[in-house]
Design an enzyme around this catalytic site. Sequence first.
Site, PDB file in Angstrom:
ATOM      1  N   GLY A  72       0.838  -1.194   0.000  1.00 41.21           N
ATOM      2  CA  GLY A  72       0.000   0.000   0.000  1.00 41.21           C
ATOM      3  C   GLY A  72       0.874   1.245   0.000  1.00 41.21           C
TER       4      GLY A  72
ATOM      5  CB  CYS B  53       1.219   4.186  12.737  1.00 44.18           C
ATOM      6  SG  CYS B  53       2.095   4.888  11.373  1.00 44.18           S
TER       7      CYS B  53
HETATM    8  N1  PLP Z   1      -2.118   3.440   4.371  1.00 42.44           N
HETATM    9  C1  PLP Z   1      -2.784   3.133   5.490  1.00 42.44           C
HETATM   10  C2  PLP Z   1      -3.975   3.941   5.890  1.00 42.44           C
HETATM   11  C3  PLP Z   1      -2.366   2.072   6.286  1.00 42.44           C
HETATM   12  O1  PLP Z   1      -3.016   1.773   7.419  1.00 42.44           O
HETATM   13  C4  PLP Z   1      -1.232   1.325   5.875  1.00 42.44           C
HETATM   14  C5  PLP Z   1      -0.711   0.234   6.721  1.00 42.44           C
HETATM   15  O2  PLP Z   1      -0.722   0.308   7.922  1.00 42.44           O
HETATM   16  C6  PLP Z   1      -0.594   1.684   4.687  1.00 42.44           C
HETATM   17  C7  PLP Z   1      -1.064   2.755   3.967  1.00 42.44           C
HETATM   18  C8  PLP Z   1       0.607   0.951   4.197  1.00 42.44           C
HETATM   19  O3  PLP Z   1       0.258  -0.274   3.624  1.00 42.44           O
HETATM   20  P1  PLP Z   1       1.382  -1.406   3.494  1.00 42.44           P
HETATM   21  O4  PLP Z   1       1.571  -1.981   4.857  1.00 42.44           O
HETATM   22  O5  PLP Z   1       0.819  -2.390   2.513  1.00 42.44           O
HETATM   23  O6  PLP Z   1       2.603  -0.736   2.974  1.00 42.44           O
END
Ligand code: PLP
Length: 388
Positions: free
Chosen positions: A74, A328
């Site tokens: 993500g 986080c």
């Molecule tokens: N965006 C949000 C809102 C998230 O909660 C997260 C993961 O915690 C991410 C992006 C990042 O995703 P990834 O862990 O697949 O890199």
Amino acid sequence: MESKRLVYLDNAATTPVKPEVLEAMIPYFTEMFGNPSSLYAAGQNSKDAIRNAREQVAALIGAKPAEIFFTGSGTEADNWAFIGAAMWKRPKGRHVITTAIEHHALINSGKYLEKEGFDVTYLPVDPDGLVRPEELEAAMRDDTTIVSIMYANNEIGTLEPIAELCAIARERGALFHTDAVQALGNVPLDVKKLGIDMMSLSAHKIYGPKGVGALYVRKGVSLPNYIHGGGQEAGRRAGTENLAGIVGFGKAAELAGRNLDAHIKKMRELRDYFVERVKNEITDIRINGSLESRLPGNVNITFKYIEGEAIMMLLDMAGVAVSTGSACSSASLAPSHVLDAIGVPVEEIHGSIRFTLGDYTTKEDLDYALDALKAAVTKLRGISSLSK
Ligand code: PLP
């Protein structure tokens, strides 16, 4: 030997891979290992599996399969969308907009763009964690090229008024991106109805594998290629595909779509049960974030006069996994920028805990967690110099 009980209440951090997902993935590590770019049958089988996964992910957000581009996370999808669009549109303008409560994948992309000479606006939020459409309206400029606002917040679960925000950005000629990593599989998503240009997704929050994400890019948005190489992902994100991971993402998306209504109902019921009990049985607490416009399985609570890390550690010793109101990236003890943005005083930010429920959470889990929580809070308040 009986294994220690684990009550996992950190589903916003990640989720376990469902057995059906794992089962779908396994053959693609072993006998069905062909390179999707190979022209013989074994390669074409792999290509078909990716095509199928693309359809499954597209269906969950109302997109066309050709608008889904698989990524490595993500985070990667967020970087590609925000930085990629800003660089692409630089001749038109150097102003971009995001919010103060985004995941660090966006916040740090914004910081990077600032170093590259962009003017980045981080919109504030109201005390419930919601972006006010009039704030976006006021921030829009003639040189604004992209607006990125998260669909659902990862710490306090607030659901932003995306339809309204997207309409404002597009009316003023800017692209609109939303990070829907936390929303996927937890609320219905429809990119067409909302008119969204780009949307980031991740598999491991919906019972799929880690290390696979996707970016939805609306047909007609010529976002520049992200990784240059072979022709994978229509040439936009080159590199031999994470075949089994993508198959797993597809299966997880299919299951999430099928289970969505039941999932939402169950999460709401369990979450509300938990919140009621905490409110009735523990004093000096505050619930952070909107209670109405919120992900069904999220609750974020401040326990006044004590440290969230200490609560988390005592809960961990009892076999209950939660996360704290610190950044986080939990390795850091910096106070959460999200709780700060909604006006939680710094000492209360440090006493905040996020509980996120999932498909495997039971009422018994919550009863067990509540007992452990009450014991932890009582113990810590007993030794806290801040406590009354
Ligand atoms: N965006 C949000 C809102 C998230 O909660 C997260 C993961 O915690 C991410 C992006 C990042 O995703 P990834 O862990 O697949 O890199």
